[in-house]
Design an enzyme around this catalytic site. Structure first.
Site, PDB file in Angstrom:
ATOM      1  N   TRP A  15     -58.248   8.884  28.637  1.00 14.35           N
ATOM      2  CA  TRP A  15     -58.875   8.237  29.810  1.00 14.35           C
ATOM      3  C   TRP A  15     -60.113   7.448  29.422  1.00 14.35           C
ATOM      4  CZ3 TRP A  15     -61.383  11.391  34.415  1.00 14.35           C
ATOM      5  CH2 TRP A  15     -62.329  12.293  33.956  1.00 14.35           C
ATOM      6  N   ASP A  16     -60.738   7.811  28.286  1.00  9.38           N
ATOM      7  CA  ASP A  16     -61.862   6.996  27.804  1.00  9.38           C
ATOM      8  C   ASP A  16     -61.387   5.561  27.579  1.00  9.38           C
ATOM      9  OD1 ASP A  16     -62.248   9.851  26.922  1.00  9.38           O
ATOM     10  OD2 ASP A  16     -64.213   9.075  26.348  1.00  9.38           O
ATOM     11  N   GLU A  31     -73.802   9.944  27.366  1.00  8.82           N
ATOM     12  CA  GLU A  31     -72.549  10.555  27.834  1.00  8.82           C
ATOM     13  C   GLU A  31     -72.759  11.131  29.245  1.00  8.82           C
ATOM     14  OE1 GLU A  31     -71.343  13.621  25.161  1.00  8.82           O
ATOM     15  OE2 GLU A  31     -69.353  13.861  26.048  1.00  8.82           O
ATOM     16  N   TYR A  65     -66.928  11.986  18.751  1.00  9.87           N
ATOM     17  CA  TYR A  65     -65.589  11.591  19.214  1.00  9.87           C
ATOM     18  C   TYR A  65     -65.055  10.404  18.401  1.00  9.87           C
ATOM     19  CZ  TYR A  65     -67.369  14.110  23.362  1.00  9.87           C
ATOM     20  OH  TYR A  65     -67.910  15.026  24.225  1.00  9.87           O
ATOM     21  N   GLY A  75     -59.976  16.421  31.959  1.00 13.49           N
ATOM     22  CA  GLY A  75     -61.093  15.590  31.508  1.00 13.49           C
ATOM     23  C   GLY A  75     -62.433  16.256  31.784  1.00 13.49           C
ATOM     24  N   GLN A 125     -54.339  13.522  29.850  1.00  7.77           N
ATOM     25  CA  GLN A 125     -55.582  13.354  30.624  1.00  7.77           C
ATOM     26  C   GLN A 125     -55.252  12.555  31.893  1.00  7.77           C
ATOM     27  OE1 GLN A 125     -58.574  11.679  27.978  1.00  7.77           O
ATOM     28  NE2 GLN A 125     -59.764  13.572  28.040  1.00  7.77           N
ATOM     29  N   ASP A 164     -63.911  19.271  30.981  1.00  5.22           N
ATOM     30  CA  ASP A 164     -63.722  20.418  30.085  1.00  5.22           C
ATOM     31  C   ASP A 164     -64.177  21.789  30.588  1.00  5.22           C
ATOM     32  OD1 ASP A 164     -63.056  18.234  28.650  1.00  5.22           O
ATOM     33  OD2 ASP A 164     -64.026  18.858  26.814  1.00  5.22           O
TER      34      ASP A 164
HETATM   35  C1  2M8 Z   1     -64.629  15.645  26.307  1.00  2.00           C
HETATM   36  O1  2M8 Z   1     -63.472  16.338  25.923  1.00  2.00           O
HETATM   37  C2  2M8 Z   1     -63.159  16.616  24.565  1.00  2.00           C
HETATM   38  C3  2M8 Z   1     -61.870  17.389  24.556  1.00  2.00           C
HETATM   39  O2  2M8 Z   1     -60.863  16.526  24.709  1.00  2.00           O
HETATM   40  C4  2M8 Z   1     -64.117  17.409  23.792  1.00  2.00           C
HETATM   41  O3  2M8 Z   1     -64.834  18.210  24.371  1.00  2.00           O
HETATM   42  O4  2M8 Z   1     -64.147  17.258  22.581  1.00  2.00           O
HETATM   43  C5  2M8 Z   1     -64.493  15.390  27.814  1.00  2.00           C
HETATM   44  O5  2M8 Z   1     -65.703  14.958  28.333  1.00  2.00           O
HETATM   45  C6  2M8 Z   1     -63.376  14.400  28.092  1.00  2.00           C
HETATM   46  O6  2M8 Z   1     -63.346  14.048  29.449  1.00  2.00           O
HETATM   47  C7  2M8 Z   1     -63.532  13.146  27.246  1.00  2.00           C
HETATM   48  O7  2M8 Z   1     -62.397  12.350  27.396  1.00  2.00           O
HETATM   49  C8  2M8 Z   1     -63.736  13.468  25.766  1.00  2.00           C
HETATM   50  C9  2M8 Z   1     -64.109  12.245  24.945  1.00  2.00           C
HETATM   51  O8  2M8 Z   1     -65.138  11.528  25.542  1.00  2.00           O
HETATM   52  O9  2M8 Z   1     -64.765  14.433  25.603  1.00  2.00           O
END
Ligand code: 2M8
Length: 659
Positions: free
Chosen positions: A256-257, A625, A250, A388, A328, A390
């Site tokens: 929201w993070d 996570e 990420y 959020g 989100q 997924d």
């Molecule tokens: C996850 O979501 C993203 C898509 O936006 C992903 O799968 O790549 C979820 O856990 C989401 O809640 C979170 O905000 C994001 C980044 O931590 O990852």
């Protein structure tokens, strides 16, 4: 001198490696055997000269194969194979141990059961549908085992046809289910079992409930150390002006993070908290919409990147900024409402609130204007990622109803597989639908009115609306602090609360469910997100009691506190998966909300258990996570920012309340 008698139990679990082979799958019978043996050791065998060794089978298969042991789980008693390939019969085992130790009380347990049990059923006439992860299943299996009842077990996590049977027999996907000559018993109903099986009260061995976990405790020095480690995680993920959720999977700014992250910074570097939120709102569109990702221009190989979202089609994106086209949950007002209280520099806090308040209000206005198509004061989402959560089971049905797929689904799956652990992330079928939904959004140029008419996924979510409701209350507080009129926020909060209670509460089940606007029906899946209204104070006292009762009777480890914290999905659901992203694991942000929720409704001890267990998880395994609810194993990304930030929040509050 006579040698003292002792018993050595060895359990060969289906695990380990040999040459190039490594066992990656889990053997469910092994897991149950492990749990049952651990419990025997601490209950019936405590204080007796009995030891238990757990060894990986594949590393040791050559030691055991020549003694006739070839099918894990293999249990040996003083080196001799006692049972293999299935959960051992506990009364027989105790009796055997008793004979070696000359311990008549143990011998009796076995003999009593075997001789006096009056069940006339054959093994083939009793079928038990179970999953090793579900606590009620473990209790049921232990009950049957201790009472000498033979049965044929069907593990729903392994067998698709077993799952189908459960659904056919009970109309639901909840386990355990026992079928005795056509008679169906749902759940662990001891009385019905006892009567049907003819287990006489004199000889019945009731199972003890899982022992309550002790609430972990920490000294201030320990807490300070964990706090420092959490700060290090945030340092590591910091870029100029904002913080990545993690530096591998990420690498951008997530909506929201960043909200949760700002809550962590607020305790030790308020300026950074403000910068984090400012960076997020740089991406706010002209209609107030706040995207779920603001892309890091220095990292171009994320998928789906700006080229796939085509957010520019909307004509609403601030120039020079690249964003996604979905949002989100609006957690931000709640995360920063305490700035004036926590920031030693009050002036600075007020300046920040004055700057951010209109942006937050514009965001909330956006939701009520564009995402409430039926004008019901319930906001809807247009993609599972907007929640959020997924791949939560909540989206299975609505996604399955979408038959179109997207042309770039494959490349998305490939990118996912490159960096993410296989098995812990959403699979192809899900990803095809994710991408199709994105395509429909950009083909409609992010025109929300059009989208509300032709989009195949429009859901009023419990979590989303609960967070919005609380956010409105906190915006109200913020407005008061700034000397503005707060009434619009309190009114809106009240309207959302009324709508959640009216439309999303299921009186028969005593719980809140999402509503699928497209298919006009509730999504009846028992996830922990159903309990989010507690945190926002949505149910009144009586309703809150009902919701808590539902929570206690479902498999979220509440009654016995026998997981490492609260799982995201009911462990008695046949498709519960303890290691699979939003379909079972423990998430720190959700636990953080639930802990506050149950405390508001009088469950202070439970709340303390949740919060301290989260700190214990971070201390023991690191800032992951998400975590396996059974073993505590850290999963997904290591050094994950919101886990660290919310642990900082919990510790800061604890230290403050002590001083
Ligand atoms: C996850 O979501 C993203 C898509 O936006 C992903 O799968 O790549 C979820 O856990 C989401 O809640 C979170 O905000 C994001 C980044 O931590 O990852």
């Amino acid at each position: 001198m006579t040698k003292k008698k002792a018993v050595e139990l060895t359990l060969y679990r289906y695990a380990g490696k040999y040459l190039f082979f490594r066992i990656k799958k889990r053997c469910k019978e092994c897991d149950i055997t492990y749990v049952i043996l651990q419990r025997l050791m601490t209950e019936q065998l405590l204080g007796r000269p009995v030891s238990l060794r757990i060894v990986p089978w594949l590393d040791n298969f050559w030691k055991i194969i020549w003694r006739g042991g070839w099918h894990a789980p293999i249990l040996t008693v003083n080196g001799k194979v006692f049972s293999q390939g299935r959960v051992p019969e506990i009364p027989k085992l105790l009796s055997k141990i008793g004979k070696i130790l000359d311990d008549t009380s143990l011998i009796q347990i076995g003999e009593m059961k075997i001789e006096k049990t009056t069940s006339t059923y054959k093994e083939s006439e009793i079928t038990v549908y179970f999953s090793p992860a579900c606590p009620h299943c473990r209790q049921l299996l232990e009950y049957l085992g201790s009472n000498g009842i033979k049965y044929s077990g069907r593990d729903v996590t392994i067998s698709e046809s077993a799952r189908q049977d459960v659904e056919r027999l009970t109309g639901r996907l909840t386990i355990p289910v026992v079928v005795i000559k056509g008679e169906i018993i749902k759940g662990f109903d001891r009385n019905r079992l006892k009567n049907l099986l003819g287990i006489s009260a004199d000889y019945e061995r009731p199972v003890k409930l899982d022992s309550r976990n002790i609430i972990p405790h920490f000294t201030d020095t320990q807490l300070s150390k964990i706090y420092q480690k959490a700060k290090n995680v945030l340092e590591k993920n910091q870029l100029k002006g904002w913080t990545m959720p993690s530096n591998r999977l990420y690498p951008h700014l997530w909506n929201w993070d960043s909200g949760f992250i700002s809550r962590g910074y607020l305790h030790y570097d308020p300026e950074r908290a403000y910068t984090e939120i400012r960076s997020l709102f740089r991406g706010q569109w002209s209609d107030g919409f706040l995207p779920h990702i603001i892309f890091n221009p220095e990292y171009t190989h994320h998928f789906p990147g700006p080229d796939y979202w085509n957010a520019d089609n909307s004509g609403k994106v601030p120039s020079g900024i690249f964003t996604s086209g979905i949002s989100q949950p609006p957690v931000h007002a709640t995360m920063i409402v305490d700035s004036v209280k926590l920031d030693p520099n009050k002036e600075r806090a007020l300046t920040f609130l004055k700057e951010i308040y209109p942006k937050l209000k514009k965001l909330h206005d956006f939701y009520f204007t564009w995402r409430d198509p039926e004008a019901e004061n319930l906001v809807s989402i247009v993609h599972p990622w907007e929640s959020g959560l997924d791949n939560a089971p909540l989206w299975d049905e609505p996604l399955a109803a979408i038959t179109d797929t997207s042309e770039w689904a494959l490349s998305m799956q490939e990118k996912y597989d490159e960096i993410a652990e296989q098995g812990e992330r959403p699979k192809r079928t899900y990803i095809e639908k994710y991408s199709y939904l994105i395509e429909n959004l950009y083909k409609n140029n992010y025109d929300w009115e059009k989208i509300s008419e032709n989009h195949p996924f429009i859901i009023q979510g419990v979590l989303f609306n609960s967070i919005l409701c609380k956010s409105e209350l906190d915006l109200g507080k913020m407005a008061e602090t700034l000397g503005y009129d707060a009434s619009i926020h309190y009114e809106r909060a009240d309207k959302v609360k009324t709508a959640i209670n009216k439309k999303l509460f299921d009186e028969t089940e005593g719980i809140y469910y999402n509503f699928d606007l497209k298919h006009q029906k509730h999504i009846k899946r028992d996830t922990i997100f159903s309990y989010m209204p507690l945190f926002a104070g949505i149910p009144d006292k009586d309703m809150g009691e009902v919701v808590l009762d539902t929570l206690r009777t479902h498999c979220f480890c509440i009654a016995d506190m026998d997981c490492v914290a609260i799982p995201s999905y009911d462990m008695c659901q046949v498709d519960f998966e303890g290691e699979f992203y939003w379909r079972g694991p423990v998430w720190v942000n959700i636990n953080w909300y639930i802990a506050q929720g149950v405390r508001q409704y009088g469950e202070a001890e439970l709340s303390e258990w949740i919060e301290n267990s989260l700190i214990a998880l971070a201390d023991r395994y690191g800032f992951y996570e998400y975590y396996d609810p059974d073993s505590g194993k850290g999963l997904g990304e290591k050094d994950f920012s919101w886990t660290a930030a919310l642990i900082i929040d919990l510790i800061a509050q604890k230290l403050r309340s002590e001083n």
